[in-house]
Design a protein around this motif. Structure first.
Motif, PDB file in Angstrom:
ATOM      1  N   SER A   1     -82.516 -30.301  47.732  1.00 22.48           N
ATOM      2  CA  SER A   1     -83.953 -30.349  48.018  1.00 22.48           C
ATOM      3  C   SER A   1     -84.205 -30.737  49.471  1.00 22.48           C
ATOM      4  O   SER A   1     -85.058 -30.152  50.146  1.00 22.48           O
ATOM      5  CB  SER A   1     -84.651 -31.367  47.113  1.00 22.48           C
ATOM      6  N   ILE A   2     -83.466 -31.717  49.953  1.00 22.60           N
ATOM      7  CA  ILE A   2     -83.623 -32.142  51.345  1.00 22.60           C
ATOM      8  C   ILE A   2     -83.015 -31.110  52.285  1.00 22.60           C
ATOM      9  O   ILE A   2     -83.599 -30.763  53.318  1.00 22.60           O
ATOM     10  CB  ILE A   2     -82.988 -33.519  51.565  1.00 22.60           C
ATOM     11  N   ILE A   3     -81.839 -30.608  51.938  1.00 25.49           N
ATOM     12  CA  ILE A   3     -81.168 -29.618  52.784  1.00 25.49           C
ATOM     13  C   ILE A   3     -82.055 -28.394  53.009  1.00 25.49           C
ATOM     14  O   ILE A   3     -82.101 -27.849  54.123  1.00 25.49           O
ATOM     15  CB  ILE A   3     -79.791 -29.235  52.179  1.00 25.49           C
ATOM     16  N   ALA A   4     -82.779 -27.957  51.979  1.00 27.38           N
ATOM     17  CA  ALA A   4     -83.680 -26.808  52.143  1.00 27.38           C
ATOM     18  C   ALA A   4     -84.701 -27.089  53.241  1.00 27.38           C
ATOM     19  O   ALA A   4     -84.980 -26.223  54.086  1.00 27.38           O
ATOM     20  CB  ALA A   4     -84.386 -26.491  50.825  1.00 27.38           C
ATOM     21  N   ASN A   5     -85.252 -28.291  53.266  1.00 28.93           N
ATOM     22  CA  ASN A   5     -86.194 -28.662  54.327  1.00 28.93           C
ATOM     23  C   ASN A   5     -85.513 -28.613  55.686  1.00 28.93           C
ATOM     24  O   ASN A   5     -86.056 -28.056  56.648  1.00 28.93           O
ATOM     25  CB  ASN A   5     -86.735 -30.074  54.097  1.00 28.93           C
ATOM     26  N   LEU A   6     -84.320 -29.208  55.784  1.00 25.07           N
ATOM     27  CA  LEU A   6     -83.618 -29.266  57.063  1.00 25.07           C
ATOM     28  C   LEU A   6     -83.287 -27.864  57.583  1.00 25.07           C
ATOM     29  O   LEU A   6     -83.377 -27.605  58.792  1.00 25.07           O
ATOM     30  CB  LEU A   6     -82.364 -30.125  56.941  1.00 25.07           C
ATOM     31  N   LEU A   7     -82.930 -26.964  56.679  1.00 18.95           N
ATOM     32  CA  LEU A   7     -82.658 -25.577  57.081  1.00 18.95           C
ATOM     33  C   LEU A   7     -83.920 -24.896  57.593  1.00 18.95           C
ATOM     34  O   LEU A   7     -83.886 -24.175  58.590  1.00 18.95           O
ATOM     35  CB  LEU A   7     -82.053 -24.793  55.921  1.00 18.95           C
ATOM     36  N   HIS A   8     -85.033 -25.120  56.935  1.00 18.52           N
ATOM     37  CA  HIS A   8     -86.293 -24.550  57.408  1.00 18.52           C
ATOM     38  C   HIS A   8     -86.655 -25.075  58.789  1.00 18.52           C
ATOM     39  O   HIS A   8     -87.274 -24.363  59.587  1.00 18.52           O
ATOM     40  CB  HIS A   8     -87.436 -24.838  56.419  1.00 18.52           C
ATOM     41  N   PHE A   9     -86.262 -26.311  59.079  1.00 22.40           N
ATOM     42  CA  PHE A   9     -86.530 -26.894  60.392  1.00 22.40           C
ATOM     43  C   PHE A   9     -85.573 -26.366  61.459  1.00 22.40           C
ATOM     44  O   PHE A   9     -85.737 -26.672  62.636  1.00 22.40           O
ATOM     45  CB  PHE A   9     -86.417 -28.416  60.345  1.00 22.40           C
ATOM     46  N   GLY A  10     -84.553 -25.592  61.054  1.00 20.58           N
ATOM     47  CA  GLY A  10     -83.602 -25.037  62.020  1.00 20.58           C
ATOM     48  C   GLY A  10     -82.462 -25.969  62.371  1.00 20.58           C
ATOM     49  O   GLY A  10     -81.805 -25.804  63.387  1.00 20.58           O
TER      50      GLY A  10
END
Length: 181
Positions: free
Chosen positions: A109-118
């Protein structure tokens, strides 16, 4: 805003001793896994672009990220829109109340956010051999450090869990130092 600490300075401090914490009122996020006793100022979204590495932790809530951390990350749309976190190092860790309480889905769940942030995502590699133990309950996943705290928080991270978290923290600091000098 305070001056950003160097990656070298971060690497010499204990893993997961954060400069900032989330404003959740429970002390369970951003500092919860390893440093509940740490006094730290509340993090604000605007500070994130000043860091070379961002390591986010949360307790698992029904197999997903806590609502407090989700709300915190939801405020980062402006940083996402301008690419302010592109190329920064990101990592995550989690704790759950039971051995199979959804730690890996929480990390994702957190990793998905971090990936979206680049961001460049770092997990907990298998060079941390401790998590291979079958002699006791141990945390750790390829996606980040974990521990089992029991529902009331009475169980503390094991030495193996702490070693895994330190290992992941050292790798994050070392990688940020290699990228940003």
């Amino acid at each position: 805003m305070s001056k950003k600490p160097s990656a070298k300075a971060i690497a010499t401090k204990p893993a997961f001793r954060f400069k900032r914490r989330a404003a959740d009122g429970t002390g369970s996020t951003l500092i919860g896994l390893l440093s509940v006793d740490q006094v730290a100022p509340v993090a604000v979204i605007a500070d994130l672009e000043n860091y070379d590495a961002i390591v986010i932790g949360t307790g698992t809530r029904f197999g997903r990220v806590s609502s407090e951390i989700a709300a915190f990350l939801d405020q980062a749309g402006g940083l996402w829109a301008k690419g302010a976190l592109d190329g920064k190092v990101g990592a995550t860790f989690s704790s759950s109340g039971t051995q199979h309480g959804g730690q890996e889905t929480t990390l994702f769940s957190i990793i998905a956010n971090l990936l979206h942030f680049g961001m460049i995502i770092l997990g907990l590699p298998y060079s941390h051999q401790g998590r291979m133990s079958v002699d006791e309950i141990v945390g750790g996943a390829p996606y980040g450090a974990t521990t089992v705290a029991v529902g009331d928080g009475s169980r503390q991270p094991t030495e193996i869990d702490l070693a895994g978290a330190r290992h992941q923290g050292e790798i994050a600091a070392r990688t940020a130092a290699q990228i940003f000098g």
